[in-house]
Structure formats: C-alpha cells, structure tokens
Motif scaffolding. Structure first.
Motif, mmCIF file in Angstrom:
data_model
loop_
_atom_site.group_PDB
_atom_site.id
_atom_site.type_symbol
_atom_site.label_atom_id
_atom_site.label_comp_id
_atom_site.label_asym_id
_atom_site.label_seq_id
_atom_site.Cartn_x
_atom_site.Cartn_y
_atom_site.Cartn_z
ATOM 1 N N LEU A 44 0.829 -1.206 0.000
ATOM 2 C CA LEU A 44 0.000 0.000 0.000
ATOM 3 C C LEU A 44 0.862 1.254 0.000
ATOM 4 C CD1 LEU A 44 -2.855 -0.989 2.484
ATOM 5 C CD2 LEU A 44 -3.091 -0.554 0.035
ATOM 6 N N ALA A 45 1.930 1.243 0.813
ATOM 7 C CA ALA A 45 2.803 2.408 0.892
ATOM 8 C C ALA A 45 3.489 2.665 -0.441
ATOM 9 C CB ALA A 45 3.832 2.209 2.003
ATOM 10 N N ARG A 46 3.948 1.591 -1.092
ATOM 11 C CA ARG A 46 4.617 1.779 -2.372
ATOM 12 C C ARG A 46 3.655 2.281 -3.430
ATOM 13 N NH1 ARG A 46 8.106 -2.879 -5.376
ATOM 14 N NH2 ARG A 46 6.133 -3.422 -6.373
ATOM 15 N N ALA A 51 1.842 6.010 -7.308
ATOM 16 C CA ALA A 51 0.635 6.260 -8.107
ATOM 17 C C ALA A 51 0.527 7.684 -8.636
ATOM 18 C CB ALA A 51 -0.601 5.890 -7.294
ATOM 19 N N PRO A 52 0.878 8.728 -7.851
ATOM 20 C CA PRO A 52 0.716 10.085 -8.389
ATOM 21 C C PRO A 52 1.525 10.347 -9.654
ATOM 22 C CG PRO A 52 0.974 10.153 -5.998
ATOM 23 C CD PRO A 52 1.272 8.751 -6.430
ATOM 24 N N GLU A 53 2.655 9.654 -9.816
ATOM 25 C CA GLU A 53 3.451 9.814 -11.034
ATOM 26 C C GLU A 53 2.907 8.982 -12.188
ATOM 27 O OE1 GLU A 53 5.971 11.945 -11.402
ATOM 28 O OE2 GLU A 53 5.581 12.629 -9.348
ATOM 29 N N LEU A 266 -3.222 0.825 -11.508
ATOM 30 C CA LEU A 266 -2.219 1.790 -11.056
ATOM 31 C C LEU A 266 -0.868 1.114 -10.837
ATOM 32 C CD1 LEU A 266 -4.148 4.013 -8.472
ATOM 33 C CD2 LEU A 266 -3.144 4.758 -10.641
ATOM 34 N N ALA A 267 -0.884 -0.063 -10.217
ATOM 35 C CA ALA A 267 0.366 -0.787 -9.992
ATOM 36 C C ALA A 267 1.007 -1.184 -11.314
ATOM 37 C CB ALA A 267 0.113 -2.026 -9.127
ATOM 38 N N GLY A 268 0.185 -1.536 -12.311
ATOM 39 C CA GLY A 268 0.714 -1.869 -13.625
ATOM 40 C C GLY A 268 1.360 -0.678 -14.295
ATOM 41 N N LEU A 269 0.710 0.469 -14.244
ATOM 42 C CA LEU A 269 1.291 1.681 -14.823
ATOM 43 C C LEU A 269 2.583 2.056 -14.117
ATOM 44 C CD1 LEU A 269 -1.960 3.789 -15.309
ATOM 45 C CD2 LEU A 269 -0.456 2.974 -17.135
ATOM 46 N N ASP A 273 6.598 2.273 -15.529
ATOM 47 C CA ASP A 273 7.498 3.409 -15.319
ATOM 48 C C ASP A 273 8.778 2.989 -14.600
ATOM 49 O OD1 ASP A 273 5.665 5.138 -16.475
ATOM 50 O OD2 ASP A 273 4.775 5.731 -14.566
ATOM 51 N N ARG A 274 8.647 2.128 -13.582
ATOM 52 C CA ARG A 274 9.772 1.798 -12.717
ATOM 53 C C ARG A 274 10.655 0.696 -13.291
ATOM 54 N NH1 ARG A 274 6.937 0.047 -9.018
ATOM 55 N NH2 ARG A 274 7.177 -2.153 -9.547
#
Length: 398
Positions: A44-46, A51-53, A266-269, A273-274
C-alpha cells in the motif's frame, strides 16, 4: 500430481512459508528475492508513493474497465506497437480468450504449442475443458520449436503459440533469426501466431530489437503486469482492434470485467514506469551473476551443478544442485536469519531424481552484488548444509 492439478506457485505449509518470508523480509542483501515477502502495508505504501506519477489521482475510479484501466490498455498497446489492447485479471483468462477467438476465426480448434508451455503445465487444461480446443506439440525437447518442426507437423493447426521465454525449460529463447523463421513457417501453414509474452518485456536485449518489432511478428500478444513489472496482478492482451473487441466480449462472458480494478491498473502503470527501463540492466547483470555462481560452486567443491542456460537469455535462469531441496531451502533461510543475506528463493525437487532446482531472478536488489559477493554468499550457504538442523542433511543425493 497430474499436470492439470499443478499451479504455477506451489503452496508451502503455513509455518514454513511464514518463516521463509520473514527471513527474506528481514534480509539486508537480496540476490534473488520475491515481492511476496512484502506486507500489505508495504504494498500500500509503495502504491501510494508511486501512483501520483503514474496517473492523475484526481480522476474518478474506474467502472467496469474505463478510466485508469483504459489508460493502461492504451499504454501497453503503444509500447507493443499494436492497434489495441484489453486488460484481463489473469493471464490464464487472457490466453484462453485469445485462443478461443483465433479458433473461431481460423475455423480450427487445433493449437500448436510446447508441452512445457504455460498452457499445458499451469492452466489445468483450460484450453480443452473450457474452450474445447486440442493441442499438438511440435517438439518435446526442452527448447523452443524450430521452423522445420513447425513445417513437419503431421496435422493442420490453426494457431501457433510461442511462450517467450519458455519458462519451464529454463527461461530460454530462440535467436531472432530462429524466431522469424518459426513465425514464417506457421504462416506458410496458414496459421495465426500468438505470443505468450508474460515475460516478453525482458526479451528485447536477447533479440537485439525493440518490443514493437517483436510483437509485430505475432497476430496477438499477452503480457503480464506482475511477472517482470512487479505489479499486483493482471495481464493485457494486444492485437488488431477487431480482435480486441471480440476478446472483450469473451472477457465479459468469462467473468473478467470487474467492477473496479484501479489498484491493479495503477500498480501496472507504475511498474511500466519503474521496471521497464531497468530490465536491460537486469538482463546484463544476470550474466555476471550466473558466471559468479558457477565459480562459487566450483570453489566449494560441489560434485555436480548446472546453471541453465549457461549464459542467461533474460534476467531469470535455473540453478540445479545435487542436494535435498529441503536442506537447501533451510540453509538459505538460516543464512538470512543469521547474516542478513538472502541468496536463493525456494528450492524444489527437480524432474531428475536426486537433484534440486531453483529459479534465480536478477532484479534491482541484485545489481549491487559483485562476483566476489556472490561467491562469498554461496559459500556461506553451502557451509550451512552440514549443520544438524539443515533440513535433512546436506550430503549429495544419489
């Protein structure tokens, strides 16, 4: 256990798994870890941090696949150079829908695929029991099929499915020339081509081309959002627009159009990115780690070992050792508990009696490991095989 009863992630006894995850979670240095060690709070913290990026959090939540899910679909289609894409809650569902759609379009219920493919080993014969399809095998050798084997199949088939990389054979890939020849051979037999690309993201370095050029060889491509991108779950199926629209209809029939999916999307997006920019570095360092492991086993006097492939094709590969898997797993857990160093994930009994096998995944936490650090850590792990509490003793089997 029959093939149709296998699952991709075997379930440990609760106490054993809890201890392993606690040891991994507490380790300060990790060579080959797993995100399953993260707590719910960690995830959840990650997600909250990343997510905002990844997406505008001022937008409303998705409803039955709009909003952030559509953005994920657009992003993946663009990365693969495909016309359109559809999000699925699981790769198994995406694969089954793809094969069903192509069977309807080609008029053939026959699929050509490797017997070690995910379709055969990890999906409980869904292609047959759910969709009424039939499988033929171009080869049983633990490697991708050749163009000659595709041409010489003794019966017609409508779809050729290629798993890139072929995970259960050791994350192996053909060369780029071999892949293009195999696809051409399928076209010569009037078949369509589907890529099981759950781990396609890390294949570009091996092939020496970009993702759109790889995907362009196929009529449809499935990619995972968690196997290389370290997301929560989920998959995307990409292909021509008309095919994707049909796939979405079958997704609804299969129960895959969920009311809300924004955490997974969101985690997929965020994973795109990461992790996607880092994968070439992971693949390159996997070759360094593999060579260091071989040196470590030789230095420790291991009577027999195998790192497969000898030079990894992606950032993942297999390691085989002649010790009881329970002993290797226990020694690794103790090493982490006592020194804060985690080397390998769970060991399993290999298909060959007397051997144990594990999968090594070289990701962000492994990049700081030098060859000397790998050799020292492996030596410390193997020393713990001789301890009385080593899970059955460390003497070679057989």
């Amino acid at each position: 256990m029959a093939d149709e009863q296998k699952t991709e992630h075997p379930v440990d006894p609760p106490v054993d798994r809890a201890r392993r995850m606690a040891a991994l979670r507490g380790a300060e240095r990790v060579l080959s870890g797993h995100s399953l060690a993260l707590t719910i709070g960690d995830r959840l913290a990650r997600l909250a941090a990343e997510a905002p990026e990844a997406y505008d959090l001022g937008e409303g939540v998705d409803i039955y696949g709009d909003g952030v899910v559509e953005e994920l679909e657009r992003r993946v289609a663009g990365l693969l150079g495909m016309e359109a894409a559809a999000f699925f809650p699981t790769g198994t569902m995406a694969q089954q829908v793809a094969l069903r759609c192509w069977a309807g379009r080609t008029g053939s219920p026959v699929v050509a695929a490797h017997p070690l493919s995910h379709l055969e080993v990890h999906e409980r014969n869904a292609y047959a029991t759910v969709s009424g399809l039939r499988m033929v095998h171009p080869t049983s050798d633990p490697r991708p099929p050749t163009a000659e084997e595709i041409r010489e199949l003794d019966e017609p088939f409508g779809t050729l499915t290629l798993e890139l990389p072929l995970r259960d054979a050791g994350f192996v890939l053909p060369t780029w020339e071999e892949l293009t020849e195999v696809v051409a051979a399928a076209r010569d037999r009037d078949a369509v081509v589907h890529f099981d690309g759950a781990r396609l993201w890390e294949c570009a370095s091996h092939f020496g081309v970009e993702l759109p050029e790889i995907a362009a060889l196929a009529d449809s491509v499935y990619v995972s959002l968690y196997k290389s991108l370290d997301g929560i779950s989920g998959a995307v199926l990409a292909g021509p627009s008309s095919f994707v629209e049909e796939a979405k209809a079958w997704r609804h029939r299969y129960g895959g159009t969920l009311f809300q999916q924004w955490p997974v999307a969101l985690a997929g997006l965020a994973g795109l990115d990461r992790e996607l920019p880092r994968l070439p570095a992971y693949v390159a360092h996997a070759k360094v780690v593999a060579e260091a492991l071989k040196d470590a086993f030789r230095a420790a006097g291991v009577p027999w070992f195998r790192v497969h492939p000898d030079v990894p094709h992606t950032h993942q590969f297999q390691v085989w050792l002649p010790y009881p898997p329970e002993a290797l797993t226990a020694a690794g857990v103790r090493l982490a508990e006592e020194t804060g160093t985690w080397v390998f994930n769970r060991w399993d009994a290999a298909p060959v009696p007397g051997l144990a096998v594990t999968e090594v995944s070289v990701a962000a936490s492994a990049l700081a490991w030098t060859p000397a650090a790998v050799r020292d850590a492996v030596g410390a792990l193997l020393e713990r095989l001789d301890r009385p509490d080593g899970g059955g003793g460390g003497a070679p089997v057989g």
